[in-house]
Scaffold this active site. Structure first.
Site, short mmCIF file in Angstrom:
data_model
loop_
_atom_site.label_atom_id
_atom_site.label_comp_id
_atom_site.label_asym_id
_atom_site.label_seq_id
_atom_site.Cartn_x
_atom_site.Cartn_y
_atom_site.Cartn_z
N PRO A 191 0.81 -1.22 0.00
CG PRO A 191 0.03 -1.00 2.19
CD PRO A 191 0.72 -1.96 1.27
CD1 TRP A 228 5.91 0.44 10.63
CD2 TRP A 228 5.45 -0.16 8.52
NE1 TRP A 228 6.40 1.42 9.79
CE2 TRP A 228 6.14 1.08 8.50
CE3 TRP A 228 5.06 -0.73 7.31
CZ2 TRP A 228 6.43 1.75 7.32
CZ3 TRP A 228 5.35 -0.06 6.13
CH2 TRP A 228 6.03 1.17 6.15
#
Ligand SMILES: [Zn+2]
Ligand SMILES: [Zn+2]
Length: 1013
Positions: free
Chosen positions: A47, A514
C-alpha cells in the site's frame, strides 16, 4: 491504415489512448480474457501512503509493478489487480494537525476526536483520489474501483484476529520500559522507526558535584542531559577502577576517577588519596537539585560497566529517563521517577520546573546547581541525537507502559521462512536475517488517536481480554451500538463484559501502522471471507517495493504470516533502490530542487518516456532521473517508431495482404530476421519471468537496432519496387511481424505508443486482432524449418562487422559512400562464412565485387631484389649491372618476374621475393578479420559516382518538397557543363530511380534541382 507523420507527439497520444482505454473498458476486458485461466499470477501490491500527491520517485515501483502484472496478463494468467492505500497512523495525523493548526494532543482533544478522525479519513480519501488519477495517467491499469484501504473495518478486524492469536500464544504482553519518546507527537517510537533518524546536536553538558553525607567531600558526575538530574536516584561507580580524592585550588575536596582527572583542567592542587571504587559503594549523598520528589536516601552503587574515561568515571542514574538505567534500577530495586508527561513537560511535582519542556529548563537547572554549590562547570557537547522521523522533533527517553509482541519465540521460525524466499537483489536476504537476529520485542502501541484501535480490554480483576473479530466484540459488548467505523472515539464507547462480570474498557492506545500494512496478504485476499480464494492467492509470487521495506513492510508481513500460517507470505521479494536527481543527489517530495510537480513532469516528459527510463534502470543500483535520461529514452523510442513509420509509409501505398498470407521462399536476411525474432522473444520471456525489465529494454534496443539498421536497410529496395510479388510480400510479412512482436513485448513498459501502433497497424492489418494490445497473447517462437537458419545469427554478426570495417576505410580515405569502388577483399581466419551475403556487402560498402582471400597476395605487390651474397659469388663485378636491370623493369614486368621468381636467364636463387603494400589499397583490421578496399578510380567509376550523387540529391529534393513517395513528377536539373552529356545518356535509369515522368537537363554553374508539377 492511416498514414503516419514522421513526428510523434508522445503526450498528446497518451491522452487519446487514455480516453480509448476508458471508453473501451480495457481493464474489464483484460480480466474477462483470462478469467478462466488455470494459471494465476499471485501478486500483492504494497500500500502507498495516501497522504500526499505522488512524486517522481514513486514511478519506479509503480512502473515495475504495472509492467509485470501486464506481462503476466499477456501470458494469459489471471491476476488480482488490487491497488492498496496505507490509510491510517501518525503520518496522516501529523499532516491533519498541521492543516488544522493543532499543535499538540490537547488541541486535538479540544477540536474533538470525532472531528479529527473524520478529517484524517477525508484526507486519505482526497489523496487516494489524486494518487489514483496520477497512476492512471502513467498508464497503470489496476482495479481502481476496488483498491484496498488499511483503515477499513475489514483490515482492522483482521489485525484483531492476529493480535488475539498472539495473545493466545503468549506473545502479547504489556511492557513497562524506557522508550524513545516524541514530545510533540506524544508517543513512543519503536526500534524500526528509529533507524536512520539521528542528527548531530550540541547540548550543554555539565559536571555536577554531589555532596557526600557526613563529609566535606563531593563526588563529580557528568551528564549530557541536565534535566534528568531531577530524577537522579543513585550514583554508580565501577568497583574495580581507581578513584582519587583531590584538593582543588579553591580548597574544595572532590572525588573523581583517576583516569578522568583531566576533566578538572589543572584545578588540582594536591591528590590527597587513591582508592578503589568499591570503597565508595554504600556512601550516601545529597541530590543536587534538592527537589521534594527526591527526598529519600541516595546511595553510591556499584556497576561494572561504568567507564573510567567517559566523563568523571562516576555516573548519575535516573531509571525513569533512560533504558539502561531502567534495567539497572529494576535489578537493584531502585526507585523510578518519571519527570515528564506525554508532551515532554515536567509534571506538577517538579516545583519550579513544572510545565517546562526538557529543552527549556537548562539554565534554571544550572542556576539551581550553582545555588546549591553543586555546579562545577558546563561545556558544549556534540553528539548524535535521535529525532522523530515524522515531525523531526528531538526525542527524549521516557518510561512508558505499552504493548509488545515478544519476538524470541517467533524469531527461529522467521529465520526459517526467510530461507524459502528468493530475494532480489540477494543482499536483501542478509539485511532481513540481520534485522531478525537483532530485533527486540515489537512495540505495537502508540498513544495516538487515528489508527488501529488495539482490541485489548484489561479488567480491574486482572483479566485481559483480546477481541479477535467484530462478531466477538458485538457478543461481548455490554451494549452494542452501531459505529460509523471502528476508529476512536467511536470504538471507545463500547465496553465489554469481563469473565468476572465487571465492565472492561479498551486500552487507549492505537497500533503501529506496520500492523496495518502487514496484514495485507490476509485481509485483501479473502482469508476471513473466502478461504478458497485466499488459497489460490497465497503466498504471493511477487512483492516489489523500495528496499527500505525490509525492516518495515516486508518484515511486518513476514511476521504476521509466520504467526498465522507458519510460512512467508511471499515467494519472491524485489527491492528497488533510490531515485536520485540528474545530478546524482537525493530527491524527495519535499526536496526544494524539484521545481515542477509530478503532474507537470509527466505532461512535459510523457508517461512512456518516463516509464522507459524507470524500466531500464537496474533496481540493484540507485538511478538518476532527469531531462537528459528522458531525452535518451525518447531517442530510443523514436528508433522503434521510425521502423514502424517505414512499414507504414510503404504499406499505405501497397496495402499488402499480410493477414491472409503464408510466406515461402525466404531470402537469407528473411531467415535471419526470423531467427533473430525468435531469439528476441525467448530472451524477453525469460527476463520478464525473472522480473528483470531492464534486460527486456536492453534486448529490445538491440533488436530494434538490428531491425532498422540491418534488415530494413538491406531490404529497403524490396519495398520500393513497383510490382508486388512473393519477395515483396515476404518482406512486408516479416517486418510486420517483427514490429508487432516488439509492440506486444514492450506494451507492459511503454503502453501508450504500443497501443497506438497496435491500433493503427495491427488492427488495420488483422481484422480479427484483439481490440487492445493488452488483450493480445505474448509473442511465441515461430516454428518453421529452414536449413539456412543454423548459425545464421553469428554469420550476420560477422557480415555487419565486415561492412562496418569497409565503411570505416571509406571514411578514413574520405571517399563518399555513393562513389562505387572496384573491389573489396576480405581476409578471414577461415571458419566464418560470408558466401550468402556477398551481394549485401557489395551493396552496403558500394563495391563492384567482394573477394574472400586467404593470404595477403591480392592486395600486395610482389617484387624481386638481388641476393648480393649468392649473385655476387657468381657474377662478381657484374652484380651491379643485374641490379640496374632489375630497377629498369616496368611495374607489370616486375610483377611478372616476381611471380616467376626470376627474370631473363638468371637462376632463381639470385633473387629474394618481397611484398610491398599497394598504395591504392587501404585496409582495416579487427580481431581476426582484415578488410581491404582497392581505391583505384577510373572514368567509369567516377561517372557512376556522380550519377549516384545526383540521384541522392533528387531524392533529398523530393523529401524536402514533401512529395508523396509514390508521386511521379517532372524534374528540371541543372548540372555542370561536362556532366550534361552523362546525365542525358543515363536519363532513363535516373527517371526510374527517382520516379520522374520527365527529366530536363541543362548546364549551369552549380547543381540545382527543380520539381515541375
Ligand atoms: Zn514526532
Ligand atoms: Zn474482570
Amino acid at each position: 491504415m492511416k498514414k503516419e507523420a514522421s513526428k510523434f507527439d508522445f503526450t498528446k497520444n497518451e491522452h487519446n489512448i487514455l480516453n480509448l482505454w476508458e471508453t473501451g473498458s480495457v481493464f474489464h476486458k483484460m480480466v474477462e480474457k483470462n478469467k478462466n485461466s488455470k494459471e494465476r499470477f499471485r501478486f500483492l501490491d504494497g500500500p502507498i501512503t495516501a497522504n500526499a500527491s505522488m512524486a517522481m520517485h514513486h514511478v519506479w515501483g509503480r512502473t515495475l509493478k504495472d509492467t509485470f502484472i501486464k506481462y503476466h496478463t499477456l501470458r494469459g494468467r489471471s491476476c488480482q489487480y488490487q491497488n492498496g492505500f496505507d490509510a491510517q497512523g501518525m503520518w496522516v495525523e501529523v499532516e491533519v494537525e498541521k492543516m488544522l493548526g493543532l499543535n499538540d494532543k490537547q488541541a486535538i482533544l479540544k477540536y474533538g476526536l470525532d472531528n479529527f478522525t473524520e478529517k484524517c479519513m477525508e484526507r486519505v480519501d482526497h489523496f487516494a483520489g489524486i494518487q489514483t488519477r496520477q497512476s492512471k495517467r502513467i498508464g497503470q491499469i489496476m482495479d481502481w474501483d476496488n483498491s484496498y484501504f488499511t483503515n477499513s473495518d475489514l483490515n482492522i478486524t483482521s489485525i484483531w484476529y492476529f493480535l488475539k492469536k498472539c495473545y493466545e500464544l503468549g506473545y502479547l504482553a504489556q511492557s513497562y520500559k524506557s522508550m524513545p519518546w516524541c514530545p510533540r507527537c506524544g508517543t513512543s517510537l519503536s526500534e524500526h522507526e528509529m533507524s536512520g533518524s539521528y542528527k548531530e546536536l550540541t547540548h550543554r553538558a555539565v559536571f555536577v558535584k554531589f555532596k557526600i553525607d557526613g563529609l566535606d567531600e563531593r563526588i563529580v558526575v557528568w551528564t549530557t542531559t541536565p534535566w534528568t538530574l531531577t530524577s537522579n536516584v543513585a550514583i554508580a561507580v565501577n568497583p574495580g577502577h581507581t578513584y582519587v580524592k583531590v584538593k582543588t585550588k579553591s580548597g574544595e575536596v572532590l572525588i573523581i576517577g583517576k583516569d578522568a582527572l583531566k576533566v578538572l583542567k589543572g584545578d588540582v592542587a594536591e591528590v590527597v588519596a587513591e582508592f578503589k571504587g568499591k570503597d565508595l559503594v554504600g556512601l550516601k549523598y545529597q541530590p543536587a537539585l534538592a527537589l521534594k520528589v527526591q527526598e529519600f536516601e541516595h546511595k553510591i552503587i556499584a556497576w561494572d560497566v561504568v567507564s573510567a574515561t567517559d566523563g568523571s568515571g562516576a555516573v548519575h542514574i535516573a531509571p525513569g529517563c533512560g533504558a539502561e538505567d531502567f534495567e539497572l534500577g529494576k535489578k537493584l530495586g531502585l526507585k523510578q521517577i518519571v519527570p515528564i508527561d506525554e508532551a515532554g513537560r515536567f509534571t506538577d511535582e517538579f516545583e519550579y520546573l513544572k510545565g517546562l519542556g526538557t529543552d527549556e529548563c537548562e539554565q534554571l537547572i544550572f542556576d539551581k546547581l550553582k545555588l546549591n554549590g553543586a555546579l562545577y562547570y558546563t561545556h558544549d557537547f556534540t553528539h548524535n541525537y535521535p529525532f522523530c522521523w515524522r515531525c523531526k522533533t528531538n526525542v527524549v527517553f521516557k518510561l512508558v507502559s505499552g504493548w509488545d509482541i515478544k519476538t524470541d519465540k517467533v524469531r527461529p521460525k522467521l529465520l526459517q521462512a526467510v530461507e524459502k524466499v528468493t530475494w532480489e537483489p540477494d543482499f536483501l536476504k542478509k539485511s532481513m536475517v540481520n534485522w531478525l537476529e537483532n530485533m527486540g520485542d515489537w512495540n505495537i502501541s502508540r498513544r495516538r488517536f487515528y489508527g488501529l484501535p488495539l482490541p485489548i480490554y484489561p479488567c480491574e480483576c486482572g483479566e485481559i481480554t483480546v477481541i479477535g473479530s467484530l462478531e466477538e466484540l458485538k457478543q461481548r459488548a455490554v451494549k452494542w451500538v452501531d459505529l460509523p467505523h471502528l476508529h476512536r472515539p467511536y470504538i471507545d464507547e463500547i465496553k465489554i463484559k469481563c469473565k468476572c462480570g465487571k465492565e472492561a474498557a479498551r486500552v487507549p492506545e492505537v497500533g503501529d501502522c506496520w500492523l496495518d500494512a502487514g496484514i495485507a496478504p490476509f485481509a485483501t485476499k479473502g482469508y476471513f471471507t473466502d478461504k478458497e480464494y485466499w488459497k489460490k492467492n497465497f503466498p504471493s509470487e511477487l512483492v516489489l517495493e523500495m528496499k527500505e521495506q525490509v525492516r518495515l513492510w516486508f518484515y511486518s508481513m513476514l511476521f504476521m504470516s509466520v504467526v498465522l500460517e507458519g510460512k512467508a507470505p511471499y515467494e519472491k521479494v524485489v527491492g528497488h533502490s533510490t531515485v536520485l536527481g540528474e545530478d546524482g543527489k537525493k530527491t524527495s517530495k519535499t526536496d526544494k530542487n524539484i521545481k515542477v510537480t509530478f503532474d507537470e513532469q509527466i505532461e512535459i516528459f510523457g508517461a512512456d518516456c518516463t516509464r522507459y527510463v524507470f524500466a531500464s534502470a537496474n533496481p540493484v543500483f540507485d538511478m538518476r532521473f532527469g531531462p537528459t535520461m528522458v531525452e535518451e529514452a525518447r531517442r530510443k523510442l523514436i528508433a522503434f517508431w521510425n521502423s514502424y513509420v517505414f512499414f507504414n509509409t510503404y504499406a499505405v501505398i501497397d496495402k499488402p495482404d499480410i493477414a491472409g498470407y503464408t510466406p515461402s521462399k525466404f531470402s537469407v536476411t528473411d531467415v535471419w530476421l526470423m531467427e533473430r525474432l525468435n531469439q528476441y522473444i525467448k530472451t524477453c520471456t525469460s527476463e520478464y519471468d525473472d522480473y528483470k525489465a531492464h534486460n527486456v529494454v536492453v534486448a529490445t534496443e538491440r533488436f530494434i537496432d538490428d531491425l532498422s539498421n540491418f534488415y530494413i536497410r538491406v531490404n529497403r529496395r524490396r519495398f520500393w519496387k513497383g510490382e508486388s510479388g512473393v519477395d515483396k510480400l515476404n518482406a512486408y510479412w516479416l517486418l510486420y511481424h517483427a514490429i508487432k512482436a516488439v509492440t506486444t513485448v514492450m506494451a507492459p513498459i511503454t503502453p501508450f505508443v504500443c497501443e497506438y501502433i497496435w491500433q493503427n497497424m495491427v488492427r488495420e492489418v488483422e481484422k480479427n486482432a484483439p481490440e487492445f494490445v493488452m488483450l493480445a497473447d505474448f509473442p511465441k517462437k515461430w516454428n518453421y524449418a529452414c536449413k539456412l537458419s543454423v548459425g545464421i545469427i553469428e554469420q550476420v554478426e560477422f557480415v555487419k562487422e565486415v561492412i562496418s570495417l569497409g565503411l570505416r576505410i571509406r571514411a578514413a580515405a574520405q571517399i563518399k559512400v555513393k562513389q562505387p569502388l572496384r573491389v573489396m577483399y576480405v581476409k578471414t581466419a577461415g571458419k566464418k562464412d560470408l558466401s550468402l551475403f556477398l551481394d549485401i556487402i557489395k551493396d552496403e560498402v558500394n563495391v563492384k565485387s567482394v573477394e574472400i582471400v586467404q593470404d595477403d597476395d591480392k592486395f600486395n605487390v610482389p617484387y624481386l631484389v638481388v641476393d648480393f651474397k649468392k649473385a655476387g659469388a657468381v657474377l662478381k663485378g657484374d652484380v651491379q649491372k643485374l641490379k640496374d636491370e632489375l630497377a629498369a623493369l616496368s611495374p607489370t614486368e616486375m610483377t611478372e618476374a616476381a611471380n616467376r621468381g626470376t627474370f631473363k636467364k638468371y637462376p632463381a636463387d639470385f633473387f629474394v621475393r618481397k611484398l610491398a603494400k599497394r598504395e591504392e589499397f587501404a585496409a582495416e583490421t579487427e580481431a581476426d578479420v582484415t578488410v581491404v578496399l582497392d581505391t583505384t578510380m577510373d572514368a567509369g567509376l567516377v561517372e557512376e559516382g556522380h550519377l549516384r550523387e545526383l540521384v541522392r540529391s533528387i531524392q533529398v529534393a523530393r523529401q524536402t518538397a514533401g512529395l508523396d513517395i509514390s508521386a511521379r513528377v517532372r524534374f528540371k536539373i541543372t548540372v555542370e557543363k561536362d556532366m550534361v552529356e552523362l546525365v542525358r545518356k543515363n536519363a532513363d535509369k535516373i527517371k526510374q530511380e527517382v520516379l520522374a515522368t520527365d527529366l530536363e537537363v541543362i548546364a549551369g554553374k552549380e547543381v540545382k534541382i527543380e520539381i515541375l508539377k
